[in-house]
Structure formats: structure tokens, C-alpha cells
Scaffold this motif. Sequence first.
Motif, PDB file in Angstrom:
ATOM      1  N   SER A   1       0.824  -1.201   0.000  1.00  0.00           N
ATOM      2  CA  SER A   1       0.000   0.000   0.000  1.00  0.00           C
ATOM      3  C   SER A   1       0.864   1.259   0.000  1.00  0.00           C
ATOM      4  O   SER A   1       2.009   1.256   0.436  1.00  0.00           O
ATOM      5  CB  SER A   1      -0.933  -0.004   1.201  1.00  0.00           C
ATOM      6  N   ASN A   2       0.284   2.325  -0.476  1.00  0.00           N
ATOM      7  CA  ASN A   2       0.968   3.609  -0.542  1.00  0.00           C
ATOM      8  C   ASN A   2       0.959   4.241   0.856  1.00  0.00           C
ATOM      9  O   ASN A   2      -0.111   4.506   1.404  1.00  0.00           O
ATOM     10  CB  ASN A   2       0.252   4.503  -1.546  1.00  0.00           C
TER      11      ASN A   2
ATOM     12  N   LYS B   1      -2.908   6.353   3.585  1.00  0.00           N
ATOM     13  CA  LYS B   1      -3.561   5.635   4.680  1.00  0.00           C
ATOM     14  C   LYS B   1      -4.371   6.622   5.510  1.00  0.00           C
ATOM     15  O   LYS B   1      -3.816   7.444   6.233  1.00  0.00           O
ATOM     16  CB  LYS B   1      -2.522   4.928   5.546  1.00  0.00           C
ATOM     17  N   SER B   2      -5.677   6.557   5.397  1.00  0.00           N
ATOM     18  CA  SER B   2      -6.524   7.539   6.067  1.00  0.00           C
ATOM     19  C   SER B   2      -6.462   7.444   7.587  1.00  0.00           C
ATOM     20  O   SER B   2      -6.750   8.418   8.285  1.00  0.00           O
ATOM     21  CB  SER B   2      -7.974   7.397   5.598  1.00  0.00           C
ATOM     22  N   ASP B   3      -6.068   6.297   8.122  1.00  0.00           N
ATOM     23  CA  ASP B   3      -6.035   6.117   9.576  1.00  0.00           C
ATOM     24  C   ASP B   3      -4.630   6.284  10.170  1.00  0.00           C
ATOM     25  O   ASP B   3      -4.432   6.078  11.355  1.00  0.00           O
ATOM     26  CB  ASP B   3      -6.598   4.750   9.956  1.00  0.00           C
TER      27      ASP B   3
ATOM     28  N   LEU C   1       3.041  16.327   2.685  1.00  0.00           N
ATOM     29  CA  LEU C   1       2.510  15.360   3.637  1.00  0.00           C
ATOM     30  C   LEU C   1       3.568  14.271   3.765  1.00  0.00           C
ATOM     31  O   LEU C   1       4.113  13.825   2.756  1.00  0.00           O
ATOM     32  CB  LEU C   1       1.209  14.777   3.074  1.00  0.00           C
ATOM     33  N   TRP C   2       3.882  13.840   5.000  1.00  0.00           N
ATOM     34  CA  TRP C   2       4.964  12.879   5.183  1.00  0.00           C
ATOM     35  C   TRP C   2       4.596  11.868   6.263  1.00  0.00           C
ATOM     36  O   TRP C   2       4.122  12.255   7.330  1.00  0.00           O
ATOM     37  CB  TRP C   2       6.254  13.610   5.577  1.00  0.00           C
ATOM     38  N   PRO C   3       4.805  10.578   6.003  1.00  0.00           N
ATOM     39  CA  PRO C   3       4.518   9.562   7.027  1.00  0.00           C
ATOM     40  C   PRO C   3       5.318   9.835   8.300  1.00  0.00           C
ATOM     41  O   PRO C   3       6.506  10.172   8.240  1.00  0.00           O
ATOM     42  CB  PRO C   3       4.955   8.249   6.376  1.00  0.00           C
ATOM     43  N   VAL C   4       4.682   9.718   9.445  1.00  0.00           N
ATOM     44  CA  VAL C   4       5.299  10.057  10.726  1.00  0.00           C
ATOM     45  C   VAL C   4       6.521   9.182  11.022  1.00  0.00           C
ATOM     46  O   VAL C   4       7.447   9.631  11.691  1.00  0.00           O
ATOM     47  CB  VAL C   4       4.262  10.017  11.868  1.00  0.00           C
TER      48      VAL C   4
ATOM     49  N   ALA D   1       2.954  15.294  14.291  1.00  0.00           N
ATOM     50  CA  ALA D   1       2.084  14.152  14.013  1.00  0.00           C
ATOM     51  C   ALA D   1       0.615  14.484  14.222  1.00  0.00           C
ATOM     52  O   ALA D   1       0.214  14.980  15.274  1.00  0.00           O
ATOM     53  CB  ALA D   1       2.485  12.969  14.874  1.00  0.00           C
ATOM     54  N   ALA D   2      -0.168  14.206  13.188  1.00  0.00           N
ATOM     55  CA  ALA D   2      -1.604  14.458  13.212  1.00  0.00           C
ATOM     56  C   ALA D   2      -2.272  13.516  12.208  1.00  0.00           C
ATOM     57  O   ALA D   2      -1.610  12.972  11.318  1.00  0.00           O
ATOM     58  CB  ALA D   2      -1.887  15.907  12.858  1.00  0.00           C
ATOM     59  N   PRO D   3      -3.591  13.340  12.321  1.00  0.00           N
ATOM     60  CA  PRO D   3      -4.292  12.517  11.328  1.00  0.00           C
ATOM     61  C   PRO D   3      -4.140  13.110   9.919  1.00  0.00           C
ATOM     62  O   PRO D   3      -3.950  14.332   9.749  1.00  0.00           O
ATOM     63  CB  PRO D   3      -5.752  12.582  11.793  1.00  0.00           C
ATOM     64  N   ARG D   4      -4.258  12.262   8.933  1.00  0.00           N
ATOM     65  CA  ARG D   4      -4.047  12.656   7.538  1.00  0.00           C
ATOM     66  C   ARG D   4      -4.900  13.859   7.145  1.00  0.00           C
ATOM     67  O   ARG D   4      -4.402  14.813   6.552  1.00  0.00           O
ATOM     68  CB  ARG D   4      -4.343  11.466   6.613  1.00  0.00           C
ATOM     69  N   GLN D   5      -6.180  13.840   7.467  1.00  0.00           N
ATOM     70  CA  GLN D   5      -7.062  14.928   7.049  1.00  0.00           C
ATOM     71  C   GLN D   5      -6.683  16.253   7.713  1.00  0.00           C
ATOM     72  O   GLN D   5      -6.748  17.307   7.088  1.00  0.00           O
ATOM     73  CB  GLN D   5      -8.528  14.607   7.311  1.00  0.00           C
TER      74      GLN D   5
END
Length: 70
Positions: A2-3, A7-9, A24-27, A41-45
Motif C-alpha cells: 500500500s501507498n 492511509k486515512s487512519d 505530507l509525510w509519514p510520521v 504528528a496528526a491525522p491525515r485529514q
Amino acid sequence: MSNPFEKSDAQYLVLVNDELQYSLWPVDGAVPAGWSVTLPAAPRQVCLDYIEEHWTDMRPKSVAQAEFAG
């Protein structure tokens, strides 16, 4: 596979560079050279909303300044 950017969660960071471009960058990913964390760090949206609110000019800073000065 998966990308990691879709990931919305998942938790993400918002990065910014010297040209005032946002990402946007993965934590759990290492922050690339030339970029710094502007939103921890925060949710994607939440991150996407932050980018939409703060990145109001898509031109790199150097281009925007050159056009303003010209």
C-alpha cells in the motif's frame, strides 16, 4: 504493497522547505534533507487541511519573489 501517503487512519507530518513548498509525510519516515516539520504528528485529514490553509501560492518562494520584484 500500500501507498504510505494514502492511509486515512495513519499519522502524518507536514513538512515545509525553504521555497515554502509543503509536503505530507509519514510520521515514521525520516525527514528528507532540506525539509523541516511545520506540523507535528496528526491525522491525515488534519495535515491536508493544514496544507490547504497555509500553502496559498503554489509557486516556489524564489519564483514568487522574482515576479514581485520584476
